[in-house]
Design an enzyme around this catalytic site. Sequence first.
Site, short mmCIF file in Angstrom:
data_model
loop_
_atom_site.label_atom_id
_atom_site.label_comp_id
_atom_site.label_asym_id
_atom_site.label_seq_id
_atom_site.Cartn_x
_atom_site.Cartn_y
_atom_site.Cartn_z
N HIS A 153 0.73 -1.13 -0.11
CA HIS A 153 -0.03 0.00 0.05
C HIS A 153 0.70 1.14 -0.27
O HIS A 153 0.40 2.33 0.40
CB HIS A 153 -0.99 -0.10 1.21
CG HIS A 153 -1.66 -1.22 1.55
ND1 HIS A 153 -2.67 -1.44 0.96
CD2 HIS A 153 -1.32 -2.34 2.19
CE1 HIS A 153 -3.30 -2.76 1.24
NE2 HIS A 153 -2.31 -3.30 1.94
N SER A 274 15.49 22.02 -14.75
CA SER A 274 14.16 23.02 -14.95
C SER A 274 14.69 24.02 -15.51
O SER A 274 15.69 24.70 -15.01
CB SER A 274 13.49 23.04 -13.80
OG SER A 274 12.74 24.13 -13.78
N LYS A 280 16.46 21.95 -9.67
CA LYS A 280 15.94 20.76 -9.81
C LYS A 280 16.51 19.82 -10.78
O LYS A 280 17.62 20.33 -11.58
CB LYS A 280 14.43 20.90 -10.72
CG LYS A 280 13.53 21.71 -10.19
CD LYS A 280 12.41 20.66 -9.27
CE LYS A 280 11.94 19.77 -9.95
NZ LYS A 280 10.68 20.40 -10.58
N GLU A 287 10.09 9.09 -16.51
CA GLU A 287 8.75 9.47 -16.57
C GLU A 287 8.33 8.92 -17.85
O GLU A 287 7.00 8.39 -18.06
CB GLU A 287 8.60 10.90 -16.45
CG GLU A 287 8.77 11.40 -15.03
CD GLU A 287 9.17 13.03 -14.87
OE1 GLU A 287 8.02 13.49 -14.73
OE2 GLU A 287 10.20 13.19 -15.11
#
Length: 457
Positions: A153, A274, A280, A287
């Site tokens: 979970h 970024s 970043k 992704e």
Amino acid sequence: MWGGRFKGGSSDIMSEINVSIGFDKRLAVQDILGSKAHVTMLAAQGIVSNSDAAKICSGLEQVLAEIEAGTFEFKTDLEDIHMNVESRLSELIGPAAGRLHTARSRNDQVATDFRLWLRDEIDAVVPAIKDLQLALIEQADRAADYVMPGFTHLQNAQPITFGHHLMAYVEMFQRDRDRFRDCRKRLNESPLGSAALAGTPYPIDRDHTAKALGFDRPTANSMDAVASRDFALEFLGAASIHAMHLSRLADEIVLWMSAQFRFVKLSDAFTTGSSIMPQKRNPDAAELVRAKIGRIAGAFQSLIMVMKGLPLTYSKDMQEDKEPVFQAVDALMLSIAATSGMMRDLVPQKDNMLAAAKLGFTTATDLADWLVQKKGIPFREAHHIAGALVSEAEKKGCGLEDLSLEEMRLISSEIDESVFEVLSVEASAAARKSFGGTAPECVRKAVAAARTELLAE
Ligand code: ARG
């Protein structure tokens, strides 16, 4: 190619919807191989003369050379790859080219080309996945005893080792490779010689062409041969399952890289910055691997919808079979390569993993098991006592192992000093030595076994 009956030209819209050369040119090599095998067989059977067959073969070789050199001009008014090749052949060798299409049809031709093409792709996918497995195995070996939280979970559940976590994917990918290899077995039959749908009156030898093209045998039913695309669907099914597995690993990389986890670092090679936030480092490759399943599983949906309800045998609907498969193959190969790259680049952060493993009372099960094994308490009651200790630790804002013996004994007088041996996350992981368990010694065995198996192939 059908000028005998047709006088007027087709409308522009008709041409636009009908033309497939923009994508089926990817089958050029297979189309030429198929044609060479076909005409060689026709000559061997006395259906065309040896001299015509020789002319056709050398002409086809020239066409192939032009395609490979990038000088071949693909023409949309010639509709598809089959007619583009044949038309160029006739420019090169003259009327003898017209004998190539004896005893075949574009229907068996395209089915043959597509199977040959997909077979080559499977032969590239399977070793690419193996390379990814080897990358995982190397990391798993190094991190066999790196303790981290295992999740159910997405809540801290029990301490596990990073090596064990990675080896779980090695198992999934092994089944994925088996699925592709299994698909290859069923795919490897030759439709060539089924002609339009019913076979042919010429005395052809289908075993000859099947063998020449590396097929195990000719397909047994000419109608099935030209009407079926389940080989491509099966491939897309296997590809979807593999892409799903890749997406889970990719998602974990995204999670592990976040500031809340800090379990792994990826270098500049597989991350981006970024344009606005200077601090970043984004896991874009992971992704995108996570997202590619959209195209791959989408390709399966697309093709199964094309095929659904089609009466036997060939219908032009089936020309829509190729683009989804091409797209899926490209997305899959890129995803596998990116995942292998990330797995080799990734540096596990042992200390951060260990610190995280200590959060969330991950050894509460060990405490309950200790009460059962050392004190003979029934598991349900032991579970209850351990739960009360977790609640006490939570109240005090500390870990289970930070409670004093006195505090523990207030909850259960059965508890003694030796309980502390099972409360460390390292001890918890090391104790899980059952076959297939997370203990470092089990991981090392699993690594050795997987390595031997993969290298023996
Ligand atoms: N371009 C066609 C395809 O991909 C080749 C087969 C055409 N057959 C036909 N009967 N029109 O399906």
